[in-house]
Design an enzyme around this catalytic site. Structure first.
Site, PDB file in Angstrom:
ATOM      1  CD  GLU A 164       1.706   3.485  -6.402  1.00  0.00           C
ATOM      2  OE1 GLU A 164       0.954   4.139  -7.172  1.00  0.00           O
ATOM      3  OE2 GLU A 164       1.499   2.300  -6.103  1.00  0.00           O
TER       4      GLU A 164
ATOM      5  CD  GLU B 140      -3.420   1.853  -4.576  1.00  0.00           C
ATOM      6  OE1 GLU B 140      -4.134   1.638  -5.581  1.00  0.00           O
ATOM      7  OE2 GLU B 140      -2.606   2.788  -4.501  1.00  0.00           O
TER       8      GLU B 140
END
Length: 422
Positions: free
Chosen positions: A314, A110
C-alpha cells in the site's frame, strides 16, 4: 459478479499484472469455523479465475481487521490463544480451495496497527481500549495488556498457518506466505539527543515489535525491559515456529511522523504501549509525505533484518472525494514514490513488487467515503456505480506500458492525456 468482471477488464486496460485483495473470513465461514458459505466460495473463485484468465496474479490477504463476530463473542477474538487454531483452520480452507491459483498469501494485514488501533487506542475494529488511553467509543478492553496479547497471537497464528502451508501445500502449489507491516518513518522533533533516542524506541515498539520475532524468534530487548511481565513470552517451540516464518514482508507506507522524548510516561503506574516506549508520536502538517521516507524504510529492512523479499502493498495519496478527475497531486505523489522504490531497488533492496492504493475509490476504514485514494472515480449516485479513470490512472497505465519514463512521466502524460478512454 458482472461489475467484478468489468473491474478486471479495467485492470487489463491499465496494464496491471497483479491485484491485491482480502478474503473476508466472515463471508467464507460465517461462524468462524464449521460450514463454508457456498456463495462466498463461489464469489472468490469467480474473482480469482477472472484475474488468472487475464494474466493478473492475485495477492490474497487472509485477515484485514475482519473477524467473524461469533469468535469475538465466544472468547474475545485475538486476545485469546484460541484464535490460533481457528485461524489456521480458516487458512487451510483458503489454501485448499484457492491455492492452486494463488501464489502469494498475506496472513495478517498490518498487524502492528491492528494491535494498537484495535486494542490500545480503539479506533479500528474491534474497538477495544481502556481509560485514559483510548477513544470514548470503547466499551471494553485493557490498553495496558491487550495490544501485546493481540500481536503475540497474530504472530503465532501467522506462523502456524505458514507451517501448515509449508508442510501440506507448498510442494504442490509452490506459493509463498508472508505478513504485512505498517512502516512509519520516524523523525526526531528536535535535534536533541533525547529525541534521537526516542526515535530508536519508536522503531523498537512500533515496527521491531512485529519484525524482530519473525527474524530472530524473540521480542526486542528494549521492549522486554520496559514492558516487563505484560509482554507475553515465546516458548522455545513457539520461538522456533515464528522465526523465519515469513517468506516475504508486505510494506504499508504513507507518511513520516515526528517523535518527542517523553520520559515521564515511564513513571505512570498504568501504561499502554505508547507510554511504555517513553515517547510521543505526532503527525505534523509539514513534511508529512516525503518519498525518501519509503526508500529509507525499505533499506531499513535490508540493513536490520537481512534484506527479506518485500512487496510495497500500500502506498498512495488521500484526497477529498470529488468527481474532479484531474488528480495532479496524486500523479506527482506516485511519480516520486515509485522513483524512491526504484532507488531502493538499485541500492540492492530485495523489492519484488509495488501496489498503489487504491485501484478504485472505495469505503476507507477510517474515512468512509470522505476521502479518496483511487485511480478510478466511482459515481455513487449512479445505480451502476460507473467508474471513470482519473489522470493518475492514465499516467500509471502509460508508466506500466513503458510509454513514459519515471523521470519525466508527469510532463509526458499531460501532453498525452488520452492514455485510457473514459
Amino acid at each position: 459478479m458482472d461489475q467484478g468482471i468489468e473491474d478486471v477488464k479495467l485492470m487489463v486496460d491499465v496494464g496491471l499484472d497483479a491485484y491485491r485483495f482480502s478474503i473476508s473470513w466472515s463471508r467464507l465461514i460465517p461462524n468462524g469455523r464449521g460450514p463454508i458459505n457456498p456463495k462466498g466460495l463461489e464469489y472468490y473463485n469467480n474473482l480469482i479465475n477472472e484475474l488468472i484468465n487475464h494474466g493478473i496474479q492475485p495477492h490474497v490477504t487472509l485477515h484485514n481487521f475482519d473477524l467473524p463476530q461469533a469468535l469475538e463473542d465466544e472468547y474475545g477474538g485475538w486476545v485469546s490463544p484460541k484464535i490460533i487454531e481457528d485461524f489456521k483452520a480458516y487458512a487451510e480452507v483458503c489454501f485448499r480451495e484457492f491455492g492452486d491459483r494463488v501464489l502469494h498469501w498475506t496472513t495478517v494485514n498490518e498487524a502492528n496497527v491492528f494491535a494498537l488501533g484495535g486494542y490500545d487506542m480503539g479506533f479500528v475494529p474491534p474497538n477495544r481500549c481502556s481509560f485514559p488511553f483510548g477513544t470514548r467509543n470503547c466499551s471494553k478492553g485493557n490498553s495496558s495488556t491487550e495490544p501485546y496479547l493481540a500481536m503475540h497471537h497474530c504472530l503465532l497464528a501467522h506462523a502456524s498457518a505458514a507451517a501448515l502451508y509449508n508442510t501440506n501445500y507448498k510442494d504442490k502449489q509452490h506459493g509463498f506466505v508472508g505478513i504485512s507491516v505498517y512502516l512509519l518513518r520516524f523523525v526526531p522533533l528536535t535535534d536533541s539527543k533525547e529525541d534521537a533516542k526516542a526515535v530508536e524506541r519508536a522503531y523498537e515498539f512500533l515496527l521491531n515489535w512485529m519484525l524482530h520475532p519473525l527474524v530472530f524468534g524473540e521480542y526486542p530487548k528494549l521492549m522486554i525491559k520496559n514492558v516487563g511481565s505484560k509482554l507475553p513470552i515465546f516458548t522455545r517451540a513457539e520461538s522456533s515456529l515464528v522465526k523465519g516464518s515469513a517468506d516475504f514482508i508486505g510494506i504499508i507506507h504513507y507518511q513520516n511522523w515526528r517523535v518527542k522524548d517523553d520520559p515521564q510516561s515511564l513513571m505512570l503506574q498504568i501504561r499502554d504501549p505508547r507510554a511504555d516506549m517513553g515517547a510521543k508520536i505526532m503527525m505534523l502538517k509539514e513534511n508529512v509525505t516525503a518519498p525518501e521516507s519509503l526508500q529509507i524504510m525499505i533499506e531499513y529492512l535490508k540493513e536490520v533484518y537481512g534484506n527479506p523479499p518485500t512487496y510495497i502493498y500500500e502506498n498512495g495519496l488521500p484526497m477529498k472525494r470529488s468527481s474532479e478527475l484531474e488528480d495532479v497531486p496524486r500523479v506527482e505523489y506516485m511519480h516520486s514514490y515509485i522513483g524512491a522504490v526504484l532507488d531502493a531497488l538499485r541500492n540492492g533492496s530485495n523489492v519484488k513488487g509495488y501496489f498503489t492504493w487504491s485501484f478504485l475509490d472505495l469505503f476507507e476504514l477510517l474515512d468512509g467515503y470522505h476521502s479518496s485514494y483511487g485511480l478510478f472515480y466511482v459515481d455513487l449516485d449512479d445505480p451502476n456505480l460507473k467508474r471513470y479513470p482519473k489522470l493518475s490512472a492514465k499516467w500509471y497505465s502509460n508508466f506500466l506500458k513503458r510509454k513514459t519514463t519515471i523521470s519525466n512521466g508527469v510532463l509526458e502524460l499531460n501532453n498525452n492525456p488520452s492514455a485510457l478512454t473514459s
